[in-house]
Design a protein around this motif. Structure first.
Motif, PDB file in Angstrom:
ATOM      1  N   GLY A   1     -35.535   6.800  42.541  1.00 47.84           N
ATOM      2  CA  GLY A   1     -35.211   7.591  41.607  1.00 47.84           C
ATOM      3  C   GLY A   1     -36.144   7.686  40.394  1.00 47.84           C
ATOM      4  O   GLY A   1     -35.433   8.574  39.401  1.00 47.84           O
ATOM      5  N   VAL A   2     -36.885   6.692  40.256  1.00 44.56           N
ATOM      6  CA  VAL A   2     -38.001   6.266  38.586  1.00 44.56           C
ATOM      7  C   VAL A   2     -39.275   7.416  39.303  1.00 44.56           C
ATOM      8  O   VAL A   2     -39.882   7.946  38.952  1.00 44.56           O
ATOM      9  CB  VAL A   2     -38.419   4.682  38.717  1.00 44.56           C
ATOM     10  N   SER A   3     -39.920   6.746  40.204  1.00 47.26           N
ATOM     11  CA  SER A   3     -41.437   7.101  40.227  1.00 47.26           C
ATOM     12  C   SER A   3     -41.168   8.718  40.661  1.00 47.26           C
ATOM     13  O   SER A   3     -42.352   9.835  41.025  1.00 47.26           O
ATOM     14  CB  SER A   3     -42.574   6.351  41.251  1.00 47.26           C
ATOM     15  N   ALA A   4     -39.967   8.908  41.024  1.00 50.49           N
ATOM     16  CA  ALA A   4     -40.002  10.482  42.083  1.00 50.49           C
ATOM     17  C   ALA A   4     -40.361  11.102  40.963  1.00 50.49           C
ATOM     18  O   ALA A   4     -40.563  12.513  40.961  1.00 50.49           O
ATOM     19  CB  ALA A   4     -38.659  10.992  42.647  1.00 50.49           C
ATOM     20  N   CYS A   5     -39.935  10.548  39.008  1.00 46.83           N
ATOM     21  CA  CYS A   5     -39.661  11.504  37.952  1.00 46.83           C
ATOM     22  C   CYS A   5     -41.521  11.571  37.711  1.00 46.83           C
ATOM     23  O   CYS A   5     -41.517  12.785  37.475  1.00 46.83           O
ATOM     24  CB  CYS A   5     -38.764  10.970  37.430  1.00 46.83           C
ATOM     25  N   ILE A   6     -42.172  11.016  38.285  1.00 52.69           N
ATOM     26  CA  ILE A   6     -43.868  11.118  37.558  1.00 52.69           C
ATOM     27  C   ILE A   6     -43.872  12.057  38.463  1.00 52.69           C
ATOM     28  O   ILE A   6     -44.372  12.970  38.114  1.00 52.69           O
ATOM     29  CB  ILE A   6     -44.411   9.861  37.864  1.00 52.69           C
ATOM     30  N   LEU A   7     -43.588  12.622  39.657  1.00 55.69           N
ATOM     31  CA  LEU A   7     -44.665  13.313  40.440  1.00 55.69           C
ATOM     32  C   LEU A   7     -43.187  15.186  39.766  1.00 55.69           C
ATOM     33  O   LEU A   7     -43.492  16.243  39.355  1.00 55.69           O
ATOM     34  CB  LEU A   7     -43.797  13.938  42.033  1.00 55.69           C
ATOM     35  N   ALA A   8     -42.313  14.990  39.393  1.00 55.45           N
ATOM     36  CA  ALA A   8     -41.430  15.761  38.669  1.00 55.45           C
ATOM     37  C   ALA A   8     -42.140  16.574  37.151  1.00 55.45           C
ATOM     38  O   ALA A   8     -41.933  17.903  36.792  1.00 55.45           O
ATOM     39  CB  ALA A   8     -40.014  15.338  38.186  1.00 55.45           C
ATOM     40  N   LEU A   9     -43.519  15.005  36.783  1.00 52.55           N
ATOM     41  CA  LEU A   9     -42.948  15.755  35.446  1.00 52.55           C
ATOM     42  C   LEU A   9     -44.663  16.340  35.944  1.00 52.55           C
ATOM     43  O   LEU A   9     -44.861  17.420  35.119  1.00 52.55           O
ATOM     44  CB  LEU A   9     -43.933  14.490  34.631  1.00 52.55           C
ATOM     45  N   GLY A  10     -45.659  15.971  36.456  1.00 55.85           N
ATOM     46  CA  GLY A  10     -46.719  16.580  37.159  1.00 55.85           C
ATOM     47  C   GLY A  10     -46.324  17.725  37.238  1.00 55.85           C
ATOM     48  O   GLY A  10     -47.210  19.138  37.221  1.00 55.85           O
ATOM     49  N   LEU A  11     -45.466  18.413  38.624  1.00 57.60           N
ATOM     50  CA  LEU A  11     -44.900  19.514  38.122  1.00 57.60           C
ATOM     51  C   LEU A  11     -44.295  20.550  37.333  1.00 57.60           C
ATOM     52  O   LEU A  11     -45.406  21.358  37.389  1.00 57.60           O
ATOM     53  CB  LEU A  11     -43.672  20.287  39.351  1.00 57.60           C
ATOM     54  N   ALA A  12     -43.841  19.539  36.348  1.00 60.50           N
ATOM     55  CA  ALA A  12     -43.243  20.305  34.872  1.00 60.50           C
ATOM     56  C   ALA A  12     -44.696  20.873  34.285  1.00 60.50           C
ATOM     57  O   ALA A  12     -45.194  21.787  33.801  1.00 60.50           O
ATOM     58  CB  ALA A  12     -43.204  19.960  34.274  1.00 60.50           C
ATOM     59  N   VAL A  13     -45.938  20.128  34.366  1.00 66.29           N
ATOM     60  CA  VAL A  13     -46.974  20.051  33.777  1.00 66.29           C
ATOM     61  C   VAL A  13     -47.719  21.462  33.554  1.00 66.29           C
ATOM     62  O   VAL A  13     -48.865  22.154  33.130  1.00 66.29           O
ATOM     63  CB  VAL A  13     -48.334  18.973  33.977  1.00 66.29           C
ATOM     64  N   LEU A  14     -47.603  21.306  35.712  1.00 65.02           N
ATOM     65  CA  LEU A  14     -48.631  23.098  36.060  1.00 65.02           C
ATOM     66  C   LEU A  14     -47.575  23.868  36.190  1.00 65.02           C
ATOM     67  O   LEU A  14     -47.521  24.840  36.885  1.00 65.02           O
ATOM     68  CB  LEU A  14     -48.094  22.579  38.211  1.00 65.02           C
ATOM     69  N   GLY A  15     -46.286  23.609  35.536  1.00 64.88           N
ATOM     70  CA  GLY A  15     -45.685  25.310  35.008  1.00 64.88           C
ATOM     71  C   GLY A  15     -44.643  25.352  36.235  1.00 64.88           C
ATOM     72  O   GLY A  15     -44.047  26.311  36.288  1.00 64.88           O
ATOM     73  N   HIS A  16     -44.326  24.214  37.232  1.00 61.82           N
ATOM     74  CA  HIS A  16     -43.451  24.618  38.157  1.00 61.82           C
ATOM     75  C   HIS A  16     -42.117  24.101  37.363  1.00 61.82           C
ATOM     76  O   HIS A  16     -41.354  23.080  36.935  1.00 61.82           O
ATOM     77  CB  HIS A  16     -43.559  23.955  38.972  1.00 61.82           C
ATOM     78  N   ARG A  17     -41.304  25.311  37.455  1.00 62.00           N
ATOM     79  CA  ARG A  17     -40.059  25.580  37.075  1.00 62.00           C
ATOM     80  C   ARG A  17     -38.460  25.249  37.768  1.00 62.00           C
ATOM     81  O   ARG A  17     -37.834  24.419  37.007  1.00 62.00           O
ATOM     82  CB  ARG A  17     -39.388  26.902  36.239  1.00 62.00           C
ATOM     83  N   GLN A  18     -39.149  25.300  39.258  1.00 59.19           N
ATOM     84  CA  GLN A  18     -37.858  24.660  40.542  1.00 59.19           C
ATOM     85  C   GLN A  18     -38.216  23.689  41.015  1.00 59.19           C
ATOM     86  O   GLN A  18     -37.932  23.493  42.216  1.00 59.19           O
ATOM     87  CB  GLN A  18     -37.984  25.749  41.506  1.00 59.19           C
ATOM     88  N   THR A  19     -37.740  22.870  40.313  1.00 53.36           N
ATOM     89  CA  THR A  19     -38.020  21.271  40.349  1.00 53.36           C
ATOM     90  C   THR A  19     -36.815  20.518  40.604  1.00 53.36           C
ATOM     91  O   THR A  19     -35.883  20.259  39.205  1.00 53.36           O
ATOM     92  CB  THR A  19     -39.514  20.325  39.830  1.00 53.36           C
ATOM     93  N   SER A  20     -35.927  19.338  41.339  1.00 52.54           N
ATOM     94  CA  SER A  20     -34.450  18.812  41.067  1.00 52.54           C
ATOM     95  C   SER A  20     -35.703  17.693  41.618  1.00 52.54           C
ATOM     96  O   SER A  20     -36.726  17.621  42.522  1.00 52.54           O
ATOM     97  CB  SER A  20     -34.173  19.114  41.996  1.00 52.54           C
ATOM     98  N   VAL A  21     -34.699  16.107  41.320  1.00 50.55           N
ATOM     99  CA  VAL A  21     -35.024  15.008  41.829  1.00 50.55           C
ATOM    100  C   VAL A  21     -33.111  14.325  42.233  1.00 50.55           C
ATOM    101  O   VAL A  21     -32.291  14.692  42.189  1.00 50.55           O
ATOM    102  CB  VAL A  21     -34.770  14.229  40.409  1.00 50.55           C
ATOM    103  N   TYR A  22     -33.952  13.825  43.898  1.00 51.98           N
ATOM    104  CA  TYR A  22     -32.716  13.053  44.911  1.00 51.98           C
ATOM    105  C   TYR A  22     -32.133  11.507  44.269  1.00 51.98           C
ATOM    106  O   TYR A  22     -33.183  10.520  44.129  1.00 51.98           O
ATOM    107  CB  TYR A  22     -33.222  12.878  46.008  1.00 51.98           C
ATOM    108  N   ASP A  23     -31.478  12.052  43.156  1.00 52.04           N
ATOM    109  CA  ASP A  23     -31.052  10.596  42.668  1.00 52.04           C
ATOM    110  C   ASP A  23     -31.384   8.901  43.190  1.00 52.04           C
ATOM    111  O   ASP A  23     -31.922   7.817  43.152  1.00 52.04           O
ATOM    112  CB  ASP A  23     -29.734  10.419  41.716  1.00 52.04           C
ATOM    113  N   GLY A  24     -30.614   9.511  44.669  1.00 47.98           N
ATOM    114  CA  GLY A  24     -30.766   8.785  45.335  1.00 47.98           C
ATOM    115  C   GLY A  24     -31.252   7.135  45.788  1.00 47.98           C
ATOM    116  O   GLY A  24     -31.648   6.151  45.946  1.00 47.98           O
TER     117      GLY A  24
END
Length: 282
Positions: free
Chosen positions: A244-267
């Motif tokens: 659940g750590v590096s998944a958030c790097i992908l989420a950050l990258g998607l946010a930079v692109l304006g993607h608003r429908q991103t979630s993270v699988y915590d486990g």
């Protein structure tokens, strides 16, 4: 890059000009894989950006869980960040020692807990030091500040949601682990985990989003990476990784692109690869 409510990133230059701003709080969210044998708290105590507090993702977590650094309850999160002087009305700037590795996890955690005014320092301490900017070894004596937790479940997925998604394919799943781990041709760093990936998921190693100086790649390059990985940026995405750590790097990258429908699988794979009966592809 200027700070705005739209961008999840700020530059080292932006932060250097605002070190004494009364509404800004700086957070060292450094964390490293166990095999790195680095002690992030000791490194923080030795040197950090002036005014920064240390955020321990292994302690500000559900420590009763068998899986690493799972999200804590809103009550525990609130208590811990209040004690760090982080709260309502603050713009929180998170960095890490690697440049861009664990800070996005802390960024995501604050957003899950309802605090949207949080950004990541692009390039982190690595770039800050390379530019010769000021450092401190002083402990912060921040006063406790009220923090109102409002858990945003839209940013979070659990194992049951992932199982349902295999059937519905309503959301695309993007795995941030290395290609070898994704394909089960190299071992998992944590013992007892089977190899492979969640059925139907795509793969984009998080390291491919980060430049040599620790900054995130430009938006055009990020877009190309996501699309080459098979992601339709008009559809929802769940990111996952080892814990659940590096998944958030992908989420950050998607946010930079304006993607608003991103979630993270915590486990992430720490859970999926350990629980018996979970479907796996290789």
């Amino acid at each position: 890059m200027p700070a705005s409510t739209e961008s999840p990133l700020v530059s080292t230059e932006w932060l250097a000009q605002r070190l004494d701003a009364p509404d800004i709080r700086i957070v060292d969210g450094s964390w490293y894989m166990p095999q790195s044998q680095r002690d992030p708290r000791a490194e923080y105590e030795r040197e950090h950006i002036p005014g920064a507090v240390y955020f321990d993702i292994d302690e500000i977590a559900d420590t009763s869980s068998p899986f690493p650094h799972m999200l804590p309850s809103p009550e525990k999160f609130s208590a811990r960040v209040r004690a760090l002087g982080l709260g309502d009305g603050n713009r929180i700037v998170v960095y890490d020692g690697a440049g861009l590795f664990s800070a996005p996890r802390v960024w995501w955690m604050f957003r899950v807990m309802g605090h949207e005014d949080v950004v990541v320092l692009d390039g982190g301490l690595k770039k800050w030091k390379a530019e010769g900017r000021p450092l401190s070894d002083a402990r912060s004596h921040a006063s406790a500040r009220h923090f109102t937790a409002r858990r945003n479940a839209l940013l979070l997925r659990d194992r049951e949601a992932m199982l349902r998604n295999i059937e519905t394919c309503a959301e695309q799943v993007l795995d941030a682990r290395s290609r070898g781990r994704f394909r089960a041709v190299e071992p998992e760093p944590r013992p007892g985990l089977k190899g492979g990936h969640i059925p139907g998921s795509h793969n984009l190693p998080s390291a491919e989003l980060v430049q040599a100086d620790g900054t995130l790649k430009p938006p055009a390059e990020l877009r190309s990476l996501f699309e080459t990985a098979g992601i339709d940026l008009s559809r929802p995405v769940i990111t996952t990784c080892g814990s659940g750590v590096s998944a958030c790097i992908l989420a950050l990258g998607l946010a930079v692109l304006g993607h608003r429908q991103t979630s993270v699988y915590d486990g992430s794979w720490s859970e999926w690869g350990a629980v018996k009966g979970m479907p796996v592809e290789a």
